[in-house]
Structures are given as C-alpha cells and as structure tokens.
Design a protein around this motif. Structure first.
Motif, PDB file in Angstrom:
ATOM      1  N   GLN A 272       0.821  -1.207   0.000  1.00 51.24           N
ATOM      2  CA  GLN A 272       0.000   0.000   0.000  1.00 51.24           C
ATOM      3  C   GLN A 272       0.856   1.259   0.000  1.00 51.24           C
ATOM      4  O   GLN A 272       0.474   2.282  -0.576  1.00 51.24           O
ATOM      5  CB  GLN A 272      -0.941  -0.010   1.204  1.00 51.24           C
ATOM      6  CG  GLN A 272      -2.048  -1.039   1.098  1.00 51.24           C
ATOM      7  CD  GLN A 272      -3.034  -0.966   2.248  1.00 51.24           C
ATOM      8  OE1 GLN A 272      -2.977  -0.064   3.078  1.00 51.24           O
ATOM      9  NE2 GLN A 272      -3.943  -1.919   2.301  1.00 51.24           N
ATOM     10  N   ARG A 276       0.593   4.692  -2.134  1.00 54.91           N
ATOM     11  CA  ARG A 276       0.544   5.999  -1.462  1.00 54.91           C
ATOM     12  C   ARG A 276       1.623   6.945  -1.988  1.00 54.91           C
ATOM     13  O   ARG A 276       1.481   8.168  -1.901  1.00 54.91           O
ATOM     14  CB  ARG A 276       0.691   5.808   0.048  1.00 54.91           C
ATOM     15  CG  ARG A 276      -0.485   5.085   0.682  1.00 54.91           C
ATOM     16  CD  ARG A 276      -0.338   4.964   2.192  1.00 54.91           C
ATOM     17  NE  ARG A 276      -1.424   4.199   2.775  1.00 54.91           N
ATOM     18  CZ  ARG A 276      -2.642   4.683   3.021  1.00 54.91           C
ATOM     19  NH1 ARG A 276      -2.900   5.941   2.740  1.00 54.91           N
ATOM     20  NH2 ARG A 276      -3.587   3.925   3.544  1.00 54.91           N
ATOM     21  N   LYS A 283      -4.534  10.946  -4.454  1.00 51.29           N
ATOM     22  CA  LYS A 283      -5.626  10.215  -3.806  1.00 51.29           C
ATOM     23  C   LYS A 283      -5.252   8.724  -3.694  1.00 51.29           C
ATOM     24  O   LYS A 283      -4.727   8.138  -4.651  1.00 51.29           O
ATOM     25  CB  LYS A 283      -6.938  10.325  -4.610  1.00 51.29           C
ATOM     26  CG  LYS A 283      -7.363  11.746  -4.980  1.00 51.29           C
ATOM     27  CD  LYS A 283      -8.012  12.464  -3.826  1.00 51.29           C
ATOM     28  CE  LYS A 283      -8.372  13.903  -4.197  1.00 51.29           C
ATOM     29  NZ  LYS A 283      -9.451  13.975  -5.212  1.00 51.29           N
ATOM     30  N   PHE A 284      -5.542   8.132  -2.548  1.00 51.23           N
ATOM     31  CA  PHE A 284      -5.384   6.694  -2.343  1.00 51.23           C
ATOM     32  C   PHE A 284      -6.774   6.083  -2.371  1.00 51.23           C
ATOM     33  O   PHE A 284      -7.640   6.457  -1.590  1.00 51.23           O
ATOM     34  CB  PHE A 284      -4.711   6.420  -0.997  1.00 51.23           C
ATOM     35  CG  PHE A 284      -4.541   4.958  -0.675  1.00 51.23           C
ATOM     36  CD1 PHE A 284      -3.433   4.259  -1.111  1.00 51.23           C
ATOM     37  CD2 PHE A 284      -5.492   4.284   0.079  1.00 51.23           C
ATOM     38  CE1 PHE A 284      -3.272   2.918  -0.807  1.00 51.23           C
ATOM     39  CE2 PHE A 284      -5.348   2.935   0.386  1.00 51.23           C
ATOM     40  CZ  PHE A 284      -4.234   2.255  -0.059  1.00 51.23           C
ATOM     41  N   THR A 286      -9.368   2.702  -2.452  1.00 49.58           N
ATOM     42  CA  THR A 286      -9.625   1.291  -2.180  1.00 49.58           C
ATOM     43  C   THR A 286     -10.841   0.876  -2.999  1.00 49.58           C
ATOM     44  O   THR A 286     -11.918   1.445  -2.850  1.00 49.58           O
ATOM     45  CB  THR A 286      -9.899   1.071  -0.685  1.00 49.58           C
ATOM     46  OG1 THR A 286      -8.750   1.470   0.067  1.00 49.58           O
ATOM     47  CG2 THR A 286     -10.204  -0.390  -0.396  1.00 49.58           C
ATOM     48  N   GLU A 374      -8.267   9.868   0.962  1.00 50.53           N
ATOM     49  CA  GLU A 374      -8.454   8.420   0.922  1.00 50.53           C
ATOM     50  C   GLU A 374      -9.923   8.132   0.657  1.00 50.53           C
ATOM     51  O   GLU A 374     -10.796   8.642   1.359  1.00 50.53           O
ATOM     52  CB  GLU A 374      -8.012   7.781   2.239  1.00 50.53           C
ATOM     53  CG  GLU A 374      -6.546   8.060   2.548  1.00 50.53           C
ATOM     54  CD  GLU A 374      -5.901   6.970   3.388  1.00 50.53           C
ATOM     55  OE1 GLU A 374      -6.444   5.848   3.426  1.00 50.53           O
ATOM     56  OE2 GLU A 374      -4.854   7.253   3.987  1.00 50.53           O
ATOM     57  N   TYR A 391      -6.047  -1.896  -4.427  1.00 48.69           N
ATOM     58  CA  TYR A 391      -5.664  -0.550  -3.989  1.00 48.69           C
ATOM     59  C   TYR A 391      -5.009   0.178  -5.159  1.00 48.69           C
ATOM     60  O   TYR A 391      -4.143  -0.364  -5.855  1.00 48.69           O
ATOM     61  CB  TYR A 391      -4.700  -0.635  -2.812  1.00 48.69           C
ATOM     62  CG  TYR A 391      -5.235  -1.466  -1.678  1.00 48.69           C
ATOM     63  CD1 TYR A 391      -6.118  -0.923  -0.750  1.00 48.69           C
ATOM     64  CD2 TYR A 391      -4.889  -2.806  -1.548  1.00 48.69           C
ATOM     65  CE1 TYR A 391      -6.636  -1.689   0.284  1.00 48.69           C
ATOM     66  CE2 TYR A 391      -5.397  -3.581  -0.526  1.00 48.69           C
ATOM     67  CZ  TYR A 391      -6.274  -3.024   0.389  1.00 48.69           C
ATOM     68  OH  TYR A 391      -6.783  -3.802   1.396  1.00 48.69           O
ATOM     69  N   CYS A 393      -4.614   4.499  -7.160  1.00 50.05           N
ATOM     70  CA  CYS A 393      -4.485   5.945  -6.947  1.00 50.05           C
ATOM     71  C   CYS A 393      -5.044   6.678  -8.157  1.00 50.05           C
ATOM     72  O   CYS A 393      -5.463   6.072  -9.143  1.00 50.05           O
ATOM     73  CB  CYS A 393      -3.014   6.318  -6.746  1.00 50.05           C
ATOM     74  SG  CYS A 393      -1.990   5.898  -8.185  1.00 50.05           S
TER      75      CYS A 393
END
Length: 408
Positions: A272, A276, A283-284, A286, A374, A391, A393
């Motif tokens: 992760q 990041r 932006k991260f 999920t 996030e 995950y 971005c």
C-alpha cells in the motif's frame, strides 16, 4: 506527494537477527547517491521469491530464479538502482552472473548463493564494472541496523522510503518482522511489487516458505496497481533466518498462523505504501468488490475500475462523474452481468442501485467524498458471496511529467 505514508522512526525499525545490510555509491546512473545495496544472510537462512510474469523479464530475475532452483542456500542479495538490466540480452545475463561471482568471491561462497536485483531504466547496458567496484564498500558498510539506509538506496522515482517493522510474541518468544519495498510507477504487479524484501528471525523450511511467498504476495502486492503496467523486474523476496530460536516446521504448528498473519500484514503495508507514493498521486483509492461469483470475477471488476484513465482523472479533479465507474464495471468482461442487481457506493454514500442512480444521491455528497485524500469505492454485484479488494491511486498532471522526464 505521498498520501498518508507512515515512515517509522529509526528506533521503531527492528533489526532482524541473522541479516546485515550495507549500501554504497557505485554511480550506476547518477553520482553522489547510494545506489548499491547488499543483504548478507547468516548460514541456514531460508529464502523464497516470487517474480514478474512479464515475458521480457530482466536478466537478474532470470538469474534469481535459477539460483533459487539450485537450492544451494542463499547467502546474500545484491541490488542496484538506476539501471534495470532488462532488454539487454545475453550481455545482461553475463553482467548479472558477473555480479554474483564478484560478491561470492568476497564472501567466500558460491555464485549460486547470491541473488541479484536491478531496477531503473530498461534497454540500457548495466555498467557492471562500476557495480562490482562498489561491492567492497557495500560489504564493509554492512550492519544489522541499516534497513533505513537500504530503503533509501533502492529508491528510483519514489519520493519516500517504504519500511515496515514489527515484533510479535510467538509462544513466549519475541519474533521480528522487518521489510522494505520500492516502486512508484509501472506498477500492476502480476505477482509482487517492483522490489520488495521481507525478513523474519523465525525459522521456516524452504518448501513451506516458498508456498507462503506466493500466498502472501496474492494478499498484498498482487492487489495493487498504479498504472496497469507490469514491470520487467518485479521481485518479492521473503527471508527467514531462524535466529530467534523459533522453528516452525509445518502449518499444524500453533505458531504458524499468527506468523503468517503478521507477515501478510507487513507485506500489505509495504504494498500500500507503493500506491501511497505513486508517481504524482494525490488520492489513495480502495476498490472493494462484493457479491461476486468468483475471485477472478471480483478482480476483473476491481482492476477495470482501478485502471480506467477516465475514473482516475475524475478522482484527481474531485469530479463526481461516477458514470465512469459504471462504464468500467460494464466492460470488465462479465458478459452475463445483470446491472439491475448492482449497487455502487462512494464512501458511505449509495450512488447507484437497480441499474440507475440512487434517488437519494446528491452530487454535493459525491463531491465531498471525492475531495478526500483516501476514498473507498464499493461495488456489490449481486452474483455470489465472494469479495476482493484492490488498492490504486488517481492520475495527475505530475504523473505525465515524471514519466516524460524519467530518463533526463
């Protein structure tokens, strides 16, 4: 800019007994930076790896696979940055083998007991003479506490080092788990990250560790993507020294599952952190897919959303143009998908249901979620009971700038 990326303080990075790490300046690509790293492993350390599925896999990946298959007992790793030694043909293989031979000669071991790794520019010859010239300094620098230095040394376009370290109790004995990774772009690992190294002072037999390496990669590094590109050099290595005195011989040992859980947690955190610190990311995200018929189906949808340039740029702009997500779900490759059973959430806001916009959805609510650093995108397919998570971005202007100037 890295998104909520935690770098542990030096006193929270625990050395792994049985491993010493050294770094040096070899001027592989740029002068004045440490770009050469060695891991020196105690005898009887078991090592397992998972590598890229890219058919153009780099020379060091090929050599690593051969040396692990030889089962000679790995005693050292050597990592260079600045040059990937990929797309280099037979000369590249010779350079990786020369590197192993040179380090083996210094350590008094066999070349098949060395694993080489490279990361950087593809299609350029590895300056192997400079690499070999830097090895004595790297070996002389080796200390058990040099994880922080190694995390910096293996970086390329990364802006932050990626480190994870923790200690757990296994049957009354303290066991250490520490690891580092690197990667910021060209990330859709079809196995692991670009480079990841995870170690524990628990002991595990080689066959069991090999199985674990694949299982752990599938729950961590195999669930991230930045841009959908699988690198030529992806490598994920797990090392188990046994120096704590804890020896786990089978999955039936009651200490096995707690160790696996901790190793998986460590690998997931390292994976992760790559997202990041992705190139230009702000932006991260999920992407959680539920109620799929199979894991493959869940991942098809998750990666379809995560790879869509239109979705990624909308998130960068904080623009709740969420029809782009529905479109990505629709072309994910599930031919018999019944969209009337699908539900989509953005954070805690239900956006779409029964094939259309939720009647209670307000665009200002979507914009509020999109503005966060996030973001959770949750999709229920209404087809089964399987869930999986990826995950990723956003895409920014900076991503283009970094990759346009990468070789400058």
């Amino acid at each position: 800019m890295a998104i909520n990326l935690h770098i542990p303080a030096r006193d929270a990075i625990f050395p792994v007994a049985g491993i010493r790490i050294g770094t040096a300046e070899a001027s592989i690509r740029k002068a004045g930076r440490r770009d050469l790293t060695v891991f020196l492993l105690a005898p009887n350390t078991t090592v397992a790896g998972v590598f890229t599925r890219n058919r153009f896999r780099a020379a060091p990946v090929q050599v690593c696979e051969a040396h692990l298959a030889a089962q000679a007992g790995i005693r050292a790793l050597v990592i260079n940055t600045g040059n990937a030694n990929a797309g280099t043909g037979e000369p590249g293989l010779q350079a990786s083998n020369q590197t192993c031979e040179a380090l083996a000669s210094q350590l008094g071991v066999h070349a098949t007991q060395i694993l080489p790794f490279s990361t950087g520019v593809i299609l350029e010859p590895l300056p192997v003479d400079r690499l070999i010239a830097g090895l004595p300094a790297a070996v002389a620098d080796a200390q058990s506490a040099h994880w922080f230095e190694a995390a910096h040394s293996i970086m390329t376009t990364d802006t932050q080092p990626k480190i994870h370290s923790q200690q757990i109790d296994l049957g009354g004995t303290t066991v250490t788990i520490t690891g580092i990774s690197k990667g910021a772009g060209m990330i859709r690992p079809n196995m692991a990250t670009m480079l990841g190294f995870l170690a524990t002072d628990a002991g595990l037999p080689a066959p069991l560790l090999k199985t674990l390496a694949s299982q752990i990669a599938n729950q961590s590094f195999n669930r991230i993507t930045v841009d959908g590109d699988t690198s030529t050099n992806d490598s994920f290595i797990i090392m188990a020294t046994g120096a704590s005195g804890v020896q786990i011989q089978s999955p039936q040992d009651p200490r096995f599952q707690p160790l696996v859980q901790a190793l998986t947690q460590a690998a997931r955190d390292l994976a992760q952190k790559i997202v990041r610190d992705a190139e230009g990311a702000t932006k991260f995200m999920t992407i959680q897919v539920e109620q799929a018929a199979t894991t493959e189906e869940a991942l098809k949808v998750a990666y379809s959303i995560a790879h869509s340039p239109l979705v990624k740029t909308a998130f960068y702009a904080s623009d709740p143009n969420l029809g782009r997500i529905l479109a990505a779900i629709g072309y994910a490759g599930i031919d018999d998908l019944d969209v009337s059973k699908l539900t989509l959430w953005l954070g805690d806001i239900q956006v779409a249901t029964q094939g259309g916009r939720d009647p209670n959805y307000l665009e200002e609510d979507g914009q509020r979620i999109m503005a966060q650093a996030e973001i959770l995108v949750r999709v229920a397919l209404g087809r089964g009971q399987t869930s999986d998570t990826v995950y990723t971005c956003d895409f920014s202007h900076e991503y283009v700038s970094i990759n346009a100037d990468y070789r400058s």
